[in-house]
Design a protein around this motif. Structure first.
Motif, PDB file in Angstrom:
ATOM      1  N   VAL A 105      12.867  30.564 -20.210  1.00 36.75           N
ATOM      2  CA  VAL A 105      11.777  31.290 -19.553  1.00 36.75           C
ATOM      3  C   VAL A 105      12.299  32.561 -18.889  1.00 36.75           C
ATOM      4  N   LEU A 106      13.431  32.445 -18.177  1.00 35.80           N
ATOM      5  CA  LEU A 106      13.986  33.626 -17.517  1.00 35.80           C
ATOM      6  C   LEU A 106      14.400  34.683 -18.533  1.00 35.80           C
ATOM      7  N   GLN A 107      14.968  34.227 -19.637  1.00 34.84           N
ATOM      8  CA  GLN A 107      15.369  35.179 -20.665  1.00 34.84           C
ATOM      9  C   GLN A 107      14.170  35.893 -21.269  1.00 34.84           C
ATOM     10  N   HIS A 108      13.130  35.139 -21.575  1.00 34.19           N
ATOM     11  CA  HIS A 108      11.945  35.753 -22.167  1.00 34.19           C
ATOM     12  C   HIS A 108      11.177  36.585 -21.148  1.00 34.19           C
ATOM     13  N   PHE A 109      11.316  36.284 -19.864  1.00 34.66           N
ATOM     14  CA  PHE A 109      10.729  37.145 -18.851  1.00 34.66           C
ATOM     15  C   PHE A 109      11.327  38.548 -18.962  1.00 34.66           C
ATOM     16  N   HIS A 110      12.631  38.596 -19.120  1.00 39.54           N
ATOM     17  CA  HIS A 110      13.300  39.890 -19.264  1.00 39.54           C
ATOM     18  C   HIS A 110      12.874  40.568 -20.568  1.00 39.54           C
ATOM     19  N   ALA A 151       6.367  42.150  -9.730  1.00 38.74           N
ATOM     20  CA  ALA A 151       6.089  41.440  -8.486  1.00 38.74           C
ATOM     21  C   ALA A 151       6.279  39.937  -8.650  1.00 38.74           C
ATOM     22  N   ILE A 152       5.879  39.404  -9.797  1.00 41.08           N
ATOM     23  CA  ILE A 152       6.066  37.979 -10.051  1.00 41.08           C
ATOM     24  C   ILE A 152       7.552  37.650 -10.161  1.00 41.08           C
ATOM     25  N   HIS A 153       8.319  38.544 -10.782  1.00 40.95           N
ATOM     26  CA  HIS A 153       9.747  38.315 -10.953  1.00 40.95           C
ATOM     27  C   HIS A 153      10.441  38.171  -9.606  1.00 40.95           C
ATOM     28  N   VAL A 154      10.042  38.988  -8.631  1.00 33.84           N
ATOM     29  CA  VAL A 154      10.635  38.909  -7.297  1.00 33.84           C
ATOM     30  C   VAL A 154      10.386  37.536  -6.695  1.00 33.84           C
ATOM     31  N   CYS A 208       3.947  30.516 -17.134  1.00 36.90           N
ATOM     32  CA  CYS A 208       5.273  29.910 -16.995  1.00 36.90           C
ATOM     33  C   CYS A 208       5.877  30.220 -15.630  1.00 36.90           C
ATOM     34  N   SER A 209       5.712  31.433 -15.151  1.00 36.96           N
ATOM     35  CA  SER A 209       6.262  31.808 -13.853  1.00 36.96           C
ATOM     36  C   SER A 209       5.572  31.052 -12.727  1.00 36.96           C
ATOM     37  N   LEU A 240       5.990  28.973 -23.661  1.00 37.88           N
ATOM     38  CA  LEU A 240       7.307  29.418 -24.129  1.00 37.88           C
ATOM     39  C   LEU A 240       7.302  29.657 -25.630  1.00 37.88           C
ATOM     40  N   GLU A 241       6.585  28.828 -26.384  1.00 40.70           N
ATOM     41  CA  GLU A 241       6.464  29.066 -27.822  1.00 40.70           C
ATOM     42  C   GLU A 241       5.714  30.371 -28.109  1.00 40.70           C
TER      43      GLU A 241
END
Length: 770
Positions: free
Chosen positions: A554-559, A584-587, A536-537, A502-503
Motif C-alpha cells: 500500500v505504501l509503495q503504491h501510494f507513492h 494531506a492523507i500521506h502526512v 486503503c489509507s 490494492l488490486e
C-alpha cells in the motif's frame, strides 16, 4: 300559449349551438387564431419558431385527445426504410405526448401512442412540412441559428482525419458508435446541397437533423486525445491567439450541445442519444463530472423517449422489404441494444462512485443484451451471429463482460439504502461469493492470471493488454464498493476492501504503463485510483495494526499514485485536486503508523505462502513491470490445464467472515492475524479519548463524490510542508514532523476543507491527530 311557444326555441337554441361544428378545435389557440396548421405539440412548432411558447395552450385537452383518437381509427402507419425506427415520425411520439405524461410505446399498435403514430405518419410528417413552406418566415430564426452552428464545422479534410482518429483511439473504450452506420450518415450529410441546408433543419430527416451535433462531439473527443506533438495543420483551426486544442475542443462540444438544445426533444433520435453520451464522456475527461452526471441523466431520458429501454423492434417483414434491408435492420437493432446497455452501465457506475441517485429504475428489469457478434464490413450481407471461441474478441466483448461484472452494483446500490446502519453482513458475504463466481468464468483472454494471449498480436486486438487491466480494475471495484460502507464497523470488510483496493492500484499502474500520453485525460485514471488509495489509507489510519502483510504494498503504491498524478496533472484537471488531498492523507498515514501501539510489519508471523512472501520483500525498482500480486480474497480463475477440485473454494483467506463476525463475544482470533479491534485496545490518541469516538457514526466513505461535488481540497495549516505539491520525501517528512508537533487542540498542517458534513471522514481527519 303563444308566449310559451315563443320561449321554447329560445330555451333550446343554446343547447343546439355547439352541434353546428362537429370538429372540435384541436389546434392551439395561437395557430387557430392565425389559421395555421398546428402539429398539436406542447408547445407546437409554430409557437416555438415565433418565440411564443408561453401563449401556446389548448382550450380543451380531454376533447382534443378524444378527437385525435377518433381521427386515427381509419388511418394506417407508413413504415420507413432501414432507419424507420429513428425517423422523425417514429421519435416524435413521446415528445408530442409529453403534456399527457405518456411513456414511449413498446411497439403495440393498439395503445394510445400506437394509434397516434398513425396520425403522425400520415399527417404530421407531410402536413407539417407543407405548412412550413407557407410559414417559412416563422422558422427563419431556427433556420439561421442552425446554419450559424453548422458553419463552425471544419473543412471536410479535417473532419475525415479527426473522425478516423476518433475511431482508432477513442471509440473502442466504450464502443458507443458503429463506424459503418456513422460513415453512411456522414456520406449523406456531405451529399446535402446548400439549397437543402438553407431551408433549415426541419427539411432534413431526423438523423440528419441531429447529425452535426454528433459530429461536433466526435471532433471534440478527437482533439482531446491528440498527442503533445500533434499534426501542425490543426493549428489552422484555431481562430484566436493563445488558443489551445482543448479550447477548440470545448467550442466544438458546446456547439454540438447547442444543436441538440435547438432542435428540442420532439424529434429525438438515436443519433441525438449518441451525441449526448459523447458529450457526457467529454465533460468527464474535462473534470466537469457533476455536469456530466446531469448530462447523462438527460441522455438517458432521451433514450427512453425513443424506447431504447424496451424491446420494440418489429420483426414483421413487409413484402417490399429486400433481404439486404432486413439484415441491416437487424444490425441496427443490435446498436440500439448496445447504446442502452452502455447508458445503464454508466448510470449505476456513476451513482456508486459519486454517491448520486440513478436515473434508471432497476425494477424495470434488464433489457435484452446485444449479441457478441463481430461487426462485418457490409451489414447487408451477414446477419448477427455470436462469435465463436476461435473468433478474436471485440470491444463489444469487453463491454459485455464489464456489464456482467458491474451488474451487482445495482444490488450494492440498493443495499446501501436498505442497510444504512451497516448490519447486514450475511448478505454482503453472499454477494461476495457471487462476485467470485463471475470472476471465475471470465474469458481467458481477459484474465490477468493464466492469460490467453493468442489474440494479442492481431491488428484489431492491440487494445487487449490495456483492456485486460481495465477489466481487472472493474472486477475489484465492484468488490471494493460492496465492502466500502462497512469498513468503519466490520473487520472482515476492511480486509476485503483493502485487498480489492490494492488490486485496483496494481491494475491501474499496469494500465498506465500501457497507454500513451494522449490518453492521460481519461477520467478513469483518476477516479479508480483515487477511490482505492483513499480507502486503503483510511483503513490503515484508523486501524494501523490490521492487515500488516499488505502495508508495504500500500505504501509503495501510494507513492506510485502520487507520481502518476504529478505526471498527468498538466493534462488531467482532476489529477491536480486529487494530488493535494493525497499529500494531506500521506502526512496522516505516516504519523498514524509511527504512533501505532502494535507492530505494523508482521513479517515474523507464521510461515506465509510463497506468493505472499514474494510480496513482502523490499520494494522493487520504480518500473516494476512484472508484479507478483498479493493473494486475493477471492479465488483465482480455474486453470484449464489442471483437474478441478469439486470441493468449493472458500471466498476468503484467513481471517474468514464467520470468524470475524461471530455473534458470540469475543470473536475467535485467527492465528497470525491481528484481532479486529486490537488497534484500539492500547491507549487511544487524545482526541479519541476525549470524544469516545464511535466509528460507526462516520458516513460511508465516497472520496470522488467529496472531491468533485463537495469541493474537497486542502489548506496548509502552516506547520510545515509548504503550499506546493513537492513529492520528494523530505517535503513530505516536513509535513509529518509538523503534525508530530501539533497538540490535541491544535490544527495540524494540510487541513481538509470543503462542503462536507461533520460526520464525514474528512471532518474526522481534521480533528484526528494521532
Amino acid at each position: 300559449m303563444e308566449a310559451a311557444a315563443d320561449q321554447t326555441p329560445r330555451s333550446i337554441s343554446p343547447l343546439k349551438a355547439p352541434r353546428k361544428r362537429k370538429r372540435i378545435v384541436i389546434s392551439c389557440t395561437e395557430c387557430h387564431r392565425r389559421k395555421q396548421k398546428c402539429d398539436r405539440a406542447s408547445p407546437c412548432s409554430n409557437c416555438v419558431a415565433r418565440n411564443k411558447q408561453s401563449l401556446c395552450h389548448y382550450e380543451n385537452e380531454s376533447a382534443r385527445k378524444q378527437q385525435l383518437l377518433e381521427e386515427s381509427v381509419n388511418r394506417s402507419a407508413e413504415e420507413g426504410g432501414v432507419y424507420s425506427v429513428i425517423k422523425p415520425a417514429e421519435s416524435n411520439t413521446a415528445a408530442q405526448f409529453s403534456a399527457f405524461g405518456y411513456a414511449k410505446s413498446n411497439g403495440n399498435p393498439n395503445t394510445t401512442l400506437g394509434i397516434f403514430k398513425k396520425i403522425e405518419d400520415n399527417e404530421t410528417n407531410g402536413a407539417l412540412i407543407s405548412s412550413l413552406h407557407s410559414t417559412s418566415g416563422d422558422h427563419s430564426g431556427l433556420r439561421e441559428k442552425y446554419k450559424s452552428l453548422i458553419r463552425q464545422l471544419p473543412a471536410k479534410p479535417f473532419i475525415e482525419d479527426l473522425v478516423t482518429m476518433y475511431f482508432q483511439e477513442v471509440n473502442l473504450h466504450y464502443y458507443p458508435l458503429d463506424e459503418g452506420i456513422f460513415r453512411d450518415l456522414l456520406m449523406s450529410w456531405n451529399g446535402l446541397s446548400f439549397s437543402t441546408l438553407n431551408k433549415g433543419p426541419l427539411e432534413l430527416s431526423g438523423d440528419l437533423q441531429f447529425f452535426p451535433g454528433l459530429l461536433f462531439q466526435i471532433l471534440a473527443l478527437a482533439l482531446q486525445f491528440q498527442p503533445p506533438h500533434y499534426d501542425p495543420s490543426l493549428e489552422s483551426l484555431k481562430y484566436a491567439a493563445g488558443m489551445s486544442l482543448d479550447d477548440l475542443a470545448m467550442d466544438y462540444s458546446e456547439s454540438g450541445s447547442q444543436i441538440l438544445c435547438l432542435l428540442g426533444k420532439r424529434n429525438t433520435t438515436l443519433v441525438a442519444v449518441q451525441a449526448g453520451f459523447l458529450r457526457t464522456q467529454f465533460m468527464k475527461n474535462c473534470g466537469l463530472v457533476p455536469e456530466s452526471w446531469h448530462n447523462l441523466s438527460q441522455t438517458i431520458r432521451d433514450a427512453q423517449e425513443i424506447g431504447l429501454h424496451k424491446e420494440i423492434f418489429d420483426y414483421r417483414r413487409k413484402p417490399e422489404t429486400t433481404p439486404e434491408e432486413v439484415l441491416e435492420n437487424l444490425w441496427f437493432e443490435q446498436l440500439r441494444r448496445r447504446v442502452w446497455m452502455l447508458l445503464s452501465l454508466w448510470d449505476i457506475h456513476m451513482a456508486v462512485v459519486l454517491g448520486r441517485p440513478t436515473t434508471i429504475d432497476s425494477r424495470d428489469g434488464k433489457p435484452t443484451f446485444p449479441i457478441d457478434a463481430p461487426i462485418p464490413v457490409n451489414r447487408r450481407e451477414i446477419a448477427p451471429a455470436p462469435r465463436t471461441d476461435s473468433d478474436p474478441p471485440t470491444p463489444l466483448t469487453m463491454l459485455l463482460w464489464n456489464v456482467e461484472v458491474a451488474a451487482p452494483l445495482w444490488d450494492i446500490f440498493n443495499l446501501e439504502k436498505e442497510d444504512p446502519r451497516q448490519n447486514n453482513i450475511a448478505r454482503v458475504e453472499k454477494m461476495h461469493k457471487l462476485l467470485n463466481q463471475i470472476s471465475m468464468h471470465c474469458p481467458p483472454f481477459f484474465r490477468h492470471e493464466n492469460t490467453d494471449t493468442s489474440f494479442d498480436h492481431l491488428p484489431g486486438c492491440t487494445w487487449l493488454p490495456a483492456a485486460r487491466q481495465y477489466f481487472r480494475s472493474t472486477t475489484n471495484f465492484t468488490i471494493m464498493a460492496l465492502h466500502r460502507p462497512y469498513i468503519f464497523t466490520n473487520p472482515s470488510s476492511r480486509t476485503a476492501a483493502l485487498k480489492a483496493g490494492l488490486e485496483i492500484l496494481r491494475a491501474q499502474r499496469a494500465y498506465f504503463d500501457l497507454i500513451r500520453v494522449n490518453h492521460y485525460k481519461m477520467f478513469a485514471l483518476v477516479l479508480n485510483t483515487f477511490d482505492a488509495i483513499i480507502l486503503c489509507s483510511a483503513i490503515y489510519i484508523l486501524h494501523p495494526c490490521e492487515n500488516g502483510e499488505d502495508l508495504d504494498d500500500v505504501l509503495q503504491h501510494f507513492h506510485f499514485c502520487m507520481e502518476r498524478f504529478e505526471i498527468m496533472s498538466s493534462r488531467n484537471t482532476m489529477a491536480n485536486g486529487a494530488l493535494s488531498v493525497l499529500k494531506a492523507i500521506h502526512v496522516r498515514l505516516k504519523r498514524a503508523l509511527s504512533q501505532a501501539k502494535c507492530p505494523v510489519n508482521p513479517l515474523p508471523t507464521p510461515a506465509p505462502s510463497s506468493t505472499s512472501a514474494s510480496n513482502n520483500e523490499s520494494p522493487p525498482e520504480p518500473e516494476m513491470k512484472q508484479e507478483t500480486p498479493t493473494p486475493s480474497i477471492y479465488p483465482p480463475p480455474p486453470d484449464p490445464s489442471q483437474d478441478q477440485n469439486p470441493a468449493p473454494t472458500p471466498p476468503y483467506t484467513l481471517p474468514t467472515i464467520s470468524n470475524l463476525t461471530s455473534a458470540a463475544p469475543p470473536p475467535v482470533q485467527t492465528p497470525g492475524t491481528s484481532h479486529a479491534w486490537d488497534a484500539f485496545s492500547a491507549p487511544l490518541p487524545a482526541p479519541l479519548q476525549n470524544q469516545n469516538y464511535d466509528f460507526s457514526s462516520i458516513a460511508p466513505l465516497q472520496p470522488m463524490h467529496d472531491l468533485l461535488f463537495n469541493d474537497l481540497g486542502t489548506v496548509d495549516g502552516g506547520a510545515g510542508g509548504g503550499g506546493g505539491l513537492d513529492l520528494n520525501s523530505a517535503a513530505l517528512d516536513a509535513g509529518w514532523s509538523g503534525m508530530n508537533g501539533a497538540s490535541a487542540g491544535e490544527a495540524g498542517p494540510w487541513q481538509f476543507e470543503g462542503d462536507f458534513g461533520n460526520d464525514s471522514f474528512w471532518g474526522f481527519m481534521n480533528s484526528y491527530h494521532p
